[in-house]
Design an enzyme around this catalytic site. Sequence first.
Site, mmCIF file in Angstrom:
data_model
loop_
_atom_site.group_PDB
_atom_site.id
_atom_site.type_symbol
_atom_site.label_atom_id
_atom_site.label_comp_id
_atom_site.label_asym_id
_atom_site.label_seq_id
_atom_site.Cartn_x
_atom_site.Cartn_y
_atom_site.Cartn_z
ATOM 1 C CG HIS A 281 52.996 28.713 -1.012
ATOM 2 N ND1 HIS A 281 52.705 29.323 0.176
ATOM 3 C CD2 HIS A 281 53.581 29.638 -1.793
ATOM 4 C CE1 HIS A 281 53.126 30.589 0.118
ATOM 5 N NE2 HIS A 281 53.647 30.798 -1.061
ATOM 6 C CG HIS B 219 51.407 33.592 -4.970
ATOM 7 N ND1 HIS B 219 50.756 32.407 -4.727
ATOM 8 C CD2 HIS B 219 52.576 33.528 -4.285
ATOM 9 C CE1 HIS B 219 51.513 31.674 -3.914
ATOM 10 N NE2 HIS B 219 52.613 32.320 -3.640
#
Lengths: 332, 210
Positions: A219, A57
């Site tokens: 995700h 991320h």
Amino acid sequence: MKKIINHKEDVVEEMLQGMVKAHPEYLKRIDDSNVLVRKDAPIKGKVALVSGGGSGHEPAHGGFVGLGMLDGAAAGEVFTSPTPEQILKGIKAVDGGKGVLLIIKNYSGDVMNFEMAAELAQMEGIEVQQVIVNDDVAVEDSTFTVGRRGIAGTIFVHKIAGAAAEKGMDLDDVKRVAEKTIKNVKSMGMSLTPCVVPGVGKPSFEIGEEEMEIGLGIHGEPGIRKEKIKPAREIANILLSNILEDMKLEKDDEVAVMVNGLGGTPLMELYILNREVDNLLNEKGIKIYKTLVGEYMTSLEMAGASISVLKLDDELKQLLDAKADTPAFRIL
Amino acid sequence: MCNSNILIKIIENMGKNIIENKDYLTELDRVIGDADHGINMSKGFSAVDAKLDEMNGKDWGSTLKTVAMTLISTVGGASGPLYGTAFLRASTVVDGKMEIDKEDIINMFEQAVEGIKMRGKSDKGDKTILDALIPAFEALKLAYEEGKDTKTAFKMAEEAALEGVEYTKDIIAKKGRASYLGERSIGHQDPGATSTYIMIKSINEVLEQN
């Protein structure tokens, strides 16, 4: 799978090494850990902020370690929460004697590992509090689910709670403004392509050439629906409608807006999306106090974007404007 | 009736079976989760494997505690704290014991179930580990109550766990990342319940050989 890596097992380790080499003026790494902390940690007499989560991320969360934001960030494997042991190392490294606030994104794994770390830290006599960010309006908020996910709105929590800690607020007060920020921030994302976790080697979900996915997770969790790709104006409208339905903004309310790229979308497209968001909010008479456009919470190479809207009051405005100096976020 | 040598064999066999099923578990997770269950569990059990020599000859409690702490510090995700808590709770009821009996087995299982319920704030029917573990525990307890021996009791537990895994295909996920799919999670088998089944099957295989 086509990626600039050496071995798929080494991606997190090698990324952390590269990050510290890129930002030695901001970061240091705690020995034998995947934890990055402020170069000047621990800062005596200041409430410390620790966040973290799975890798993939970037710049979240290590990129937000620095003055006026996080004191430490624990990096897990790609899309996997760091372990309690790692988080505990972070807590201990940044504790300046005034307590530690954990900023956790609402995923089962993250919540469990951070809670275990908090229990371990408390056993060692460190005062630890936690807040859980759940800004993603794409997920139904219900007692029968784990609740909403934490996505890019988390960066606002880092910024505002970080400014509060830097100002010298105590742990309870820092937690209070963090919780106010969480209550006031809503986000939603969309994607054009899936992403490939290095260890898996294939896309996390499938999406057609002419399709987009609305409401996906960071995700690669599938979103709420797939539909035919639409112009930027309509994409902005879909995401913003869902956000505004949830936060009930009125005319003349002031907000901060974040248009966040998921990793594979050019800045050009993010600016186009921002233009549409700005127009739509203006039409409703909502005042934009601050706009952030860029990559803050990505999902590997996924193409797509999320929009976050934070409703502001005087306190939040002041904290949002306070000085921050980190590798990925600067207000000087 | 069960000495600590058997426990080492069981743990070794769990590791072997989990690692062999790494891709299978990851593929199940890819469909409804985030495609890392097999990867993370294999990582955890490889680390446990590396400690087998160190655990050899120790009592049940300390061996299970080593497994727990190793899983907690290596697996990550939700599975690490969940399985770690299960092993840790189970370890507390057999602390210092080199031999255990039926009652210990029931207590260990019960503690594992309670630990996972607590840590995951979850129960049967949420499409999780518990959908395999709770039926297995209930079958085991019933078998013992009916006077069956340990081998038979575990055979029945394995069958119940497998039924539990099948049942996860019919229900909506209420916990974990699969819960974001809501009704779309129906039709897919839960990876956590599957890894639990593999572990119970691993116990059984060792009991049958001994």
